[in-house]
Design a protein around this motif. Structure first.
Motif, PDB file in Angstrom:
ATOM      1  N   GLN A 356       0.827  -1.204   0.000  1.00 31.02           N
ATOM      2  CA  GLN A 356       0.000   0.000   0.000  1.00 31.02           C
ATOM      3  C   GLN A 356       0.867   1.261   0.000  1.00 31.02           C
ATOM      4  O   GLN A 356       0.476   2.295  -0.542  1.00 31.02           O
ATOM      5  N   LEU A 357       2.078   1.164   0.578  1.00 33.19           N
ATOM      6  CA  LEU A 357       2.968   2.325   0.700  1.00 33.19           C
ATOM      7  C   LEU A 357       3.998   2.398  -0.421  1.00 33.19           C
ATOM      8  O   LEU A 357       4.806   3.327  -0.426  1.00 33.19           O
ATOM      9  N   GLY A 358       3.987   1.426  -1.349  1.00 30.77           N
ATOM     10  CA  GLY A 358       4.853   1.561  -2.517  1.00 30.77           C
ATOM     11  C   GLY A 358       5.806   0.438  -2.810  1.00 30.77           C
ATOM     12  O   GLY A 358       6.622   0.552  -3.731  1.00 30.77           O
ATOM     13  N   ALA A 359       5.764  -0.680  -2.084  1.00 30.84           N
ATOM     14  CA  ALA A 359       6.675  -1.791  -2.341  1.00 30.84           C
ATOM     15  C   ALA A 359       6.394  -2.413  -3.710  1.00 30.84           C
ATOM     16  O   ALA A 359       5.237  -2.565  -4.111  1.00 30.84           O
ATOM     17  N   ASP A 360       7.461  -2.782  -4.421  1.00 33.33           N
ATOM     18  CA  ASP A 360       7.322  -3.444  -5.725  1.00 33.33           C
ATOM     19  C   ASP A 360       7.460  -4.958  -5.601  1.00 33.33           C
ATOM     20  O   ASP A 360       6.760  -5.704  -6.283  1.00 33.33           O
ATOM     21  N   ILE A 361       8.378  -5.398  -4.757  1.00 30.37           N
ATOM     22  CA  ILE A 361       8.666  -6.825  -4.594  1.00 30.37           C
ATOM     23  C   ILE A 361       8.586  -7.165  -3.118  1.00 30.37           C
ATOM     24  O   ILE A 361       9.131  -6.452  -2.270  1.00 30.37           O
ATOM     25  N   THR A 362       7.902  -8.246  -2.799  1.00 29.33           N
ATOM     26  CA  THR A 362       7.814  -8.716  -1.421  1.00 29.33           C
ATOM     27  C   THR A 362       8.262 -10.170  -1.359  1.00 29.33           C
ATOM     28  O   THR A 362       8.226 -10.893  -2.355  1.00 29.33           O
ATOM     29  N   CYS A 363       8.669 -10.579  -0.161  1.00 31.56           N
ATOM     30  CA  CYS A 363       9.153 -11.944   0.034  1.00 31.56           C
ATOM     31  C   CYS A 363       8.651 -12.453   1.377  1.00 31.56           C
ATOM     32  O   CYS A 363       8.641 -11.711   2.369  1.00 31.56           O
ATOM     33  N   GLY A 364       8.221 -13.703   1.416  1.00 31.37           N
ATOM     34  CA  GLY A 364       7.716 -14.290   2.650  1.00 31.37           C
ATOM     35  C   GLY A 364       8.810 -14.502   3.675  1.00 31.37           C
ATOM     36  O   GLY A 364      10.005 -14.456   3.372  1.00 31.37           O
ATOM     37  N   GLU A 365       8.398 -14.751   4.901  1.00 34.23           N
ATOM     38  CA  GLU A 365       9.352 -15.006   5.971  1.00 34.23           C
ATOM     39  C   GLU A 365      10.139 -16.284   5.692  1.00 34.23           C
ATOM     40  O   GLU A 365       9.653 -17.194   5.024  1.00 34.23           O
ATOM     41  N   MET A 366      11.352 -16.354   6.233  1.00 32.08           N
ATOM     42  CA  MET A 366      12.199 -17.513   6.002  1.00 32.08           C
ATOM     43  C   MET A 366      11.542 -18.774   6.553  1.00 32.08           C
ATOM     44  O   MET A 366      11.110 -18.821   7.705  1.00 32.08           O
ATOM     45  N   ALA A 367      11.464 -19.812   5.733  1.00 30.28           N
ATOM     46  CA  ALA A 367      10.866 -21.087   6.123  1.00 30.28           C
ATOM     47  C   ALA A 367      11.936 -22.169   6.099  1.00 30.28           C
ATOM     48  O   ALA A 367      12.751 -22.220   5.183  1.00 30.28           O
ATOM     49  N   MET A 368      11.932 -23.028   7.102  1.00 30.66           N
ATOM     50  CA  MET A 368      12.908 -24.113   7.192  1.00 30.66           C
ATOM     51  C   MET A 368      12.474 -25.279   6.307  1.00 30.66           C
ATOM     52  O   MET A 368      11.321 -25.728   6.365  1.00 30.66           O
ATOM     53  N   CYS A 369      13.397 -25.772   5.512  1.00 30.79           N
ATOM     54  CA  CYS A 369      13.077 -26.847   4.557  1.00 30.79           C
ATOM     55  C   CYS A 369      12.588 -28.104   5.262  1.00 30.79           C
ATOM     56  O   CYS A 369      11.633 -28.748   4.811  1.00 30.79           O
ATOM     57  N   THR A 370      13.240 -28.482   6.360  1.00 27.50           N
ATOM     58  CA  THR A 370      12.849 -29.715   7.045  1.00 27.50           C
ATOM     59  C   THR A 370      11.417 -29.634   7.553  1.00 27.50           C
ATOM     60  O   THR A 370      10.666 -30.616   7.478  1.00 27.50           O
ATOM     61  N   ASN A 371      11.006 -28.478   8.036  1.00 30.45           N
ATOM     62  CA  ASN A 371       9.632 -28.324   8.525  1.00 30.45           C
ATOM     63  C   ASN A 371       8.620 -28.360   7.389  1.00 30.45           C
ATOM     64  O   ASN A 371       7.521 -28.900   7.537  1.00 30.45           O
ATOM     65  N   LEU A 372       8.973 -27.778   6.246  1.00 31.66           N
ATOM     66  CA  LEU A 372       8.067 -27.822   5.095  1.00 31.66           C
ATOM     67  C   LEU A 372       7.900 -29.250   4.591  1.00 31.66           C
ATOM     68  O   LEU A 372       6.792 -29.668   4.249  1.00 31.66           O
TER      69      LEU A 372
END
Length: 687
Positions: A356-372
């Protein structure tokens, strides 16, 4: 960074004696120093008229004047806890609470009918609707957040805004929005496959075999990976045998072109996956995991891959060419505002505020591979994407090529993402001690294998985020930045600190500048560290061969930094405008976590975590020198009005008071433990 995997604990920006002088000396000492002396000591030069002493009490804000404040007679005493309950105690309390009148069954609450639950008496939750309504606290001020979505509230009688649900009748004639608000939800059937360890990763395993990483163990995997898939293949789980079935014709090129039809994938016995290559052979323990391999007729072997022959990664003289990094659809980072993956605070509602304030690219929080890979719902929630995020990536963290490559293939298949980022910068002990994050900077062979294996398993662009090095004074990015594009990375982000520095000292942008010139022409290089104004942004973009700069803690403290960069100005934002941003966050949080009692308290928790950063902002109009630097420590000061003074408080109790203005008083059992010290300017929850 991942959620719940660990927290940063960096050092101090100032020596201990300097910090104690700052605290004990009060603002009398601050007033005697010049602006240049204050800046030299990393202390914010606040105008003398606004300074206050430690003994001064903050004003009590009139609740009615802030639009959405709880009634003063209903306000409970807020508690800030310094200790955390054990997981066993928390689990026991949750089990007891499920049958209490406070936890009504969702189906009963939504339909407002005690007979609506399909489980009947076997349901784990309470069905006494009258008892629930009798103990339910008064509705919160404002309207139900789901009215904005033009959809019925999914919480029904349990919603803390249920009194406004009659407004839904006014929306009945309006067309519903066909698109889902949130994407990348974990499918329940796929989660069960992960729980049973029946998932197959054909592209990743074939790539690992071609690199010589996979294939050692009690039972040898097929030696032949030169397999041509002649038709589109589909997979399904056989309910009887619990085996994965593949439908399609497979031609084994090393067995005279024999064609096998409807090959069946079954669960293989336990095998040992080892990391091959140089220094990693000694320190990588054998890790037993159950894999799935195809069963073929006698005297034949092969690896089955989903899709057509052109998509099947193979090796040998007859190997099909996989997509190289130059052939993949790339993400153009040049000049775009990129909000870094921020653990705990960089959740979906916060990213909506950034968009809403102007970001062009966003990225999710770091996720651990073993948990996924284990199908943990809480970890998969970090991959959620709002439809407003038009350019979105996810960040994963793992220690070994097999786990990272398989996770990336799984995410590409199950989620809608524009790029996948590998975290090689996380400094926290819990991650580093497992061989992931910054630890990979000490293992270049393994890092190379991870990037190559993951890139070969994807059609989605792969990016990497690193720190300058592991040990202070021993930077290492220059040793591989010239090759990482050939390994398969399309972009590299460099954080201007080492793992040992964590978030102490100022980011070394000179090193980022010099290293960026060593990169391949096709590799996009991004800088990261201490950007807190549009002048910082302009300076770094123009001084080196950088595509863009990643924004992290600066956006946590003042998300309107994105607007400042877009409009090239220092925004002297008012307290009312800042409070409006907080209100937007709360509305997005209630839509994401829920408008029932549990969702309200979850929203409150993450709001308080954000306020533990946001209070560090100093209004432009109060400074003797601008712009504010990220490492400046503010003195105690008054704002230009009561709300601005309250927002500047570093007390967690005052953050709770702000949350009460929008979410009402917390329950009697409420407690809040900040994830980091409120005055630790060198600590942040981003990797």
């Amino acid at each position: 960074m991942t959620s719940g995997e660990g927290k940063h604990d960096g050092g101090d920006l100032l020596p201990n004696d300097a910090e104690s002088e700052y605290v004990s000396g009060g603002n009398n000492a601050e007033a005697e120093l010049s602006v240049l002396e204050l800046v030299a000591k990393a202390r914010a030069p606040v105008k003398k008229d606004f300074l206050r002493t430690p003994g001064d009490r903050l004003p009590v804000i009139d609740a009615a004047s802030i639009h959405a404040v709880a009634e003063s007679e209903n306000t409970a005493t807020s508690k800030v806890s310094t200790t955390k309950k054990s997981k066993r105690q928390q689990k026991k309390e949750r089990q007891v609470a499920k049958k209490s009148a406070e936890n009504i069954c969702n189906a009963v609450a939504k339909a407002n009918d005690v007979n609506a639950c399909p489980y009947g008496k076997d349901c784990r939750f309470n069905h006494d609707l009258e008892a629930f309504l009798a103990q339910k606290p008064p509705d919160l001020p404002g309207k139900c957040p789901f009215l904005d979505t033009r959809k019925p509230c999914p919480y029904g009688a349990a919603c803390r805004f249920s009194g406004t649900h009659d407004m839904l009748t006014d929306l009945a004639s309006r067309p519903l929005e066909a698109e889902k608000e949130e994407l990348n939800n974990l499918r329940k059937d796929f989660q069960k496959i992960l729980w049973k360890n029946h998932a197959v990763f054909p592209r990743a395993d074939a790539q690992l075999m071609s690199l010589g990483i996979l294939g050692k163990g009690k039972r040898k995997t097929p030696n032949c990976v030169s397999v041509e898939v002649t038709d589109v293949i589909t997979m399904e789980i056989d309910p009887a045998s619990q085996a994965m079935k593949v439908e399609g014709d497979v031609v084994d090129k090393q067995n005279n072109g024999t064609t096998f039809t409807n090959c069946e994938l079954v669960e293989n016995e336990k095998v040992t996956s080892e990391v091959a290559g140089g220094e990693d052979e000694e320190d990588a323990p054998a890790r037993k995991k159950s894999k799935a391999y195809p069963t073929m007729p006698p005297d034949s072997a092969g690896t089955v891959s989903l899709g057509t022959a052109s998509e099947s990664p193979t090796s040998g003289d007859d190997a099909e060419c996989r997509l190289t990094v130059r052939e993949k659809k790339l993400v153009d980072f040049r000049g775009k505002l990129y909000v870094a993956p921020l653990t705990t605070v960089g959740n979906l509602p916060f990213r909506r505020v950034c968009k809403q304030l102007g970001a062009d690219i966003t990225c999710g929080e770091m996720a651990m591979c073993t948990n996924l890979l284990q199908g943990q719902a809480s970890e998969w929630a970090l991959l959620r994407r709002h439809r407003s995020e038009d350019l979105f990536g996810v960040q994963i963290c793992g220690a070994y090529p097999d786990t990272v490559a398989r996770t990336a293939e799984m995410i590409e298949k199950e989620s809608e993402v524009d790029f996948i980022d590998i975290n090689v910068g996380c400094p926290i002990d819990l991650v580093v001690n497992k061989g992931a994050g910054s630890c990979l900077l000490t293992k270049p062979t393994r890092l190379k294998q991870i990037v190559m294996a993951t890139s070969g398993s994807l059609d989605t662009p792969l990016t990497v985020k690193v720190r300058m090095g592991y040990y202070e004074g021993k930077n290492c990015v220059q040793s591989f930045i010239g090759d990482i594009h050939d390994w398969g990375a399309s972009a590299l982000t460099i954080h201007g600190r080492t793992r040992q520095q964590r978030y102490s000292k100022v980011a070394d942008w000179e090193y980022i500048y010099k290293t960026s010139y060593l990169a391949s022409e096709n590799l996009q290089v991004l800088g990261n560290g201490d950007i807190f104004s549009y002048t910082d942004w302009n300076e770094h973009i123009s001084a080196a061969k950088l595509s863009t700069c990643m924004l992290a803690r600066g956006v946590l403290i003042k998300p309107w930094l994105l607007t400042e960069i877009k409009e090239q100005r220092h925004w002297d934002i008012s307290s009312a405008e800042r409070f409006d941003i907080v209100k937007d966050y709360v509305r997005y949080g209630l839509q994401h976590w829920g408008s029932d009692a549990k969702g309200v308290e979850t929203t409150r928790h993450f709001l308080l975590e954000w306020l533990s950063y946001m209070h560090r902002y100093i209004p432009v109009g109060l400074l003797e020198a601008i712009p504010q630097k990220l490492n400046w420590r503010p003195p105690l000061y008054y704002g230009r009005n009561d709300l601005e003074t309250l927002m500047a408080s570093d007390s967690a109790a005052d953050w709770v008071r702000i949350s009460e203005m929008l979410l009402g008083p917390p329950p009697a059992s409420f407690s809040f433990t900040p994830r980091h010290k409120s005055n630790a300017y060198d600590r942040a929850e981003n990797g």
